[in-house]
Design an enzyme around this catalytic site. Structure first.
Site, PDB file in Angstrom:
ATOM      1  N   LYS A   1       4.078   3.714  17.508  1.00 16.46           N
ATOM      2  CA  LYS A   1       4.216   2.652  16.507  1.00 16.46           C
ATOM      3  C   LYS A   1       5.485   2.878  15.707  1.00 16.46           C
ATOM      4  CE  LYS A   1       1.568  -0.036  13.164  1.00 16.46           C
ATOM      5  NZ  LYS A   1       0.217  -0.285  12.616  1.00 16.46           N
TER       6      LYS A   1
ATOM      7  N   ASN B   1       0.826  -1.200   0.000  1.00 18.26           N
ATOM      8  CA  ASN B   1       0.000   0.000   0.000  1.00 18.26           C
ATOM      9  C   ASN B   1       0.864   1.254   0.000  1.00 18.26           C
ATOM     10  OD1 ASN B   1      -0.533   1.990   2.444  1.00 18.26           O
ATOM     11  ND2 ASN B   1       0.137   0.040   3.356  1.00 18.26           N
TER      12      ASN B   1
ATOM     13  N   SER C   1       4.806   5.232   9.132  1.00 16.68           N
ATOM     14  CA  SER C   1       4.298   4.898   7.800  1.00 16.68           C
ATOM     15  C   SER C   1       5.295   5.361   6.740  1.00 16.68           C
ATOM     16  CB  SER C   1       2.956   5.584   7.543  1.00 16.68           C
ATOM     17  OG  SER C   1       2.583   5.450   6.182  1.00 16.68           O
TER      18      SER C   1
ATOM     19  N   ASN D   1       5.219  -1.502  11.949  1.00 15.82           N
ATOM     20  CA  ASN D   1       4.470  -1.029  10.796  1.00 15.82           C
ATOM     21  C   ASN D   1       4.866  -1.821   9.555  1.00 15.82           C
ATOM     22  OD1 ASN D   1       2.836   0.714   9.189  1.00 15.82           O
ATOM     23  ND2 ASN D   1       3.285   2.407  10.577  1.00 15.82           N
TER      24      ASN D   1
ATOM     25  N   PHE E   1      -2.342   7.960   4.245  1.00 13.75           N
ATOM     26  CA  PHE E   1      -3.199   8.465   5.319  1.00 13.75           C
ATOM     27  C   PHE E   1      -4.460   9.139   4.775  1.00 13.75           C
ATOM     28  CE2 PHE E   1       0.493   9.199   8.588  1.00 13.75           C
ATOM     29  CZ  PHE E   1       0.598   7.839   8.772  1.00 13.75           C
TER      30      PHE E   1
ATOM     31  N   ASN F   1       4.520   6.137   3.722  1.00 14.77           N
ATOM     32  CA  ASN F   1       3.788   6.760   2.621  1.00 14.77           C
ATOM     33  C   ASN F   1       3.500   8.245   2.803  1.00 14.77           C
ATOM     34  OD1 ASN F   1       3.568   4.262   1.187  1.00 14.77           O
ATOM     35  ND2 ASN F   1       2.002   3.651   2.668  1.00 14.77           N
ATOM     36  N   THR F   2       4.005   8.842   3.881  1.00  7.58           N
ATOM     37  CA  THR F   2       3.940  10.285   4.067  1.00  7.58           C
ATOM     38  C   THR F   2       5.361  10.818   4.073  1.00  7.58           C
ATOM     39  OG1 THR F   2       1.877  10.204   5.339  1.00  7.58           O
ATOM     40  CG2 THR F   2       3.267  12.152   5.620  1.00  7.58           C
TER      41      THR F   2
END
Length: 344
Positions: A223, A115, A184, A252, A119, A186-187
């Site tokens: 996390k 993925n 994460s 994560n 967010f 993805n940011t």
């Protein structure tokens, strides 16, 4: 039956579209008491003695990881499927659409998901209103709910503390625990916040703000990424202990793979996830809470996390591949194994 449906029907749909269809069914079933009752009796039957965490009683040590229910629309339905707790989010202070599509991919050969969602969510205030409605009912108050919060993409790193504080302010009154997500992939720049010097003021702010607005001690966890070096994992766990946090969530999604851009979840993450849990447990000692997540396909994987030192096990990807009966099945098997261990 679900396996046949997955291979013949679900695989024909874009993964994100399939997720929205499944999410709608879960949301509707959870909102209609007779349908919720059927789900609970069919899939989410009792799980043994359970465990005490976050000041609540959980019917098992098996819970849903963040990422599946980003906007807290499915909590009741997911609990009816057999998850002992539901972690919603990741939620950001500012509503955001996430990254361009396509951004969710099945890696079926590994039973994994890739993925790069970014967010996508409706923002902390909107999610808070939804949680307020949930908690206004007797059934909703009985559910164990956590909130996973992350930095808004439009917020500069220099303003991250205020951004996380805003999310905590909105959500803490309605949840049983808060997870600070700095891991994460993805940011842009988010994982840089895992450095102890950058992370400390964020955790201090979330801890203080959560308690202030909720008028109680709200358990706060952090996390972390599986891709951190062992020494960095230890440093974050030590920081959590120093600040009086509840503990850590490990781990994560991973960017150490060769299947494309984004975070990979599912079985490829299991080995490293267990290693990170062991490292965190060694630093936190017996007093801190460790939530193990990553690569859980069955009760044996979940039990491996408990053996490594986790207090609670979360999963998400297995639900996609194994369907609605999976969480209850794993939760009951894990509870049976745990209860058998207590009797020995």
């Amino acid at each position: 039956m679900y396996g046949a449906l997955f291979s013949t029907v679900a695989l024909r749909f874009d993964p994100e579209r399939a997720h929205h269809v499944a999410g709608t069914l879960i949301r509707v079933a959870g909102a209609v008491p007779p349908l919720r009752w059927v789900l609970e009796r069919t899939f989410g039957r009792p799980h043994g003695q359970g465990v005490e965490l976050f000041g609540r009683h959980l019917r098992s040590r098996f819970a849903l990881a963040a990422g599946f229910d980003k906007d807290a629309t499915m909590v009741a339905g997911l609990a009816a499927l057999g998850f002992a707790a539901v972690e919603i989010g990741t939620v950001t202070a500012v509503a955001q659409p996430g990254n361009p599509r396509p951004r969710l991919f099945r890696v079926t050969a590994q039973r994994a998901l890739l993925n790069r969602m970014g967010f996508n969510n409706g923002g902390a205030e909107a999610v808070a209103r939804r949680l307020h409605r949930l908690r206004s009912t007797r059934h909703g108050r009985a559910l164990v709910v956590g909130a996973n919060i992350g930095k808004s993409k439009v917020t500069a790193a220099a303003d991250a503390v205020a951004d996380y504080r805003a999310s905590a302010r909105a959500l803490a009154p309605y949840v049983d625990y808060v997870v600070v997500n700095v891991s994460s992939p993805n940011t842009p720049g988010l994982r840089d916040l895992q450095a102890v010097d950058a992370l400390r003021p964020i955790l201090v702010a979330v801890l203080a703000e959560s308690g202030r607005v909720a008028h109680r001690d709200v358990p706060v966890l952090v996390k972390i990424a599986p891709d951190l070096a062992d020494d960095d994992v230890r440093a974050i766990a030590r920081l959590a202990r120093e600040l009086g946090l509840e503990g850590v969530v490990a781990a994560n999604t991973t960017i150490r793979h060769d299947v494309g851009v984004g975070g990979l979840s599912g079985p490829p993450l299991l080995t490293r996830g267990l290693e990170v849990v062991r490292l965190a447990r060694a630093e936190l000692g017996p007093g801190g809470t460790v939530i193990g997540v990553g690569g859980v396909s069955d009760a044996r994987d979940a039990a491996a996390y408990l053996d490594a030192g986790a207090d609670l096990v979360q999963a998400y990807t297995g639900l996609i591949y194994d369907g609605p009966a999976w969480p209850g099945r794993v939760g009951r098997a894990l509870a049976d194994a745990t209860d058998a261990g207590r009797r020995q």
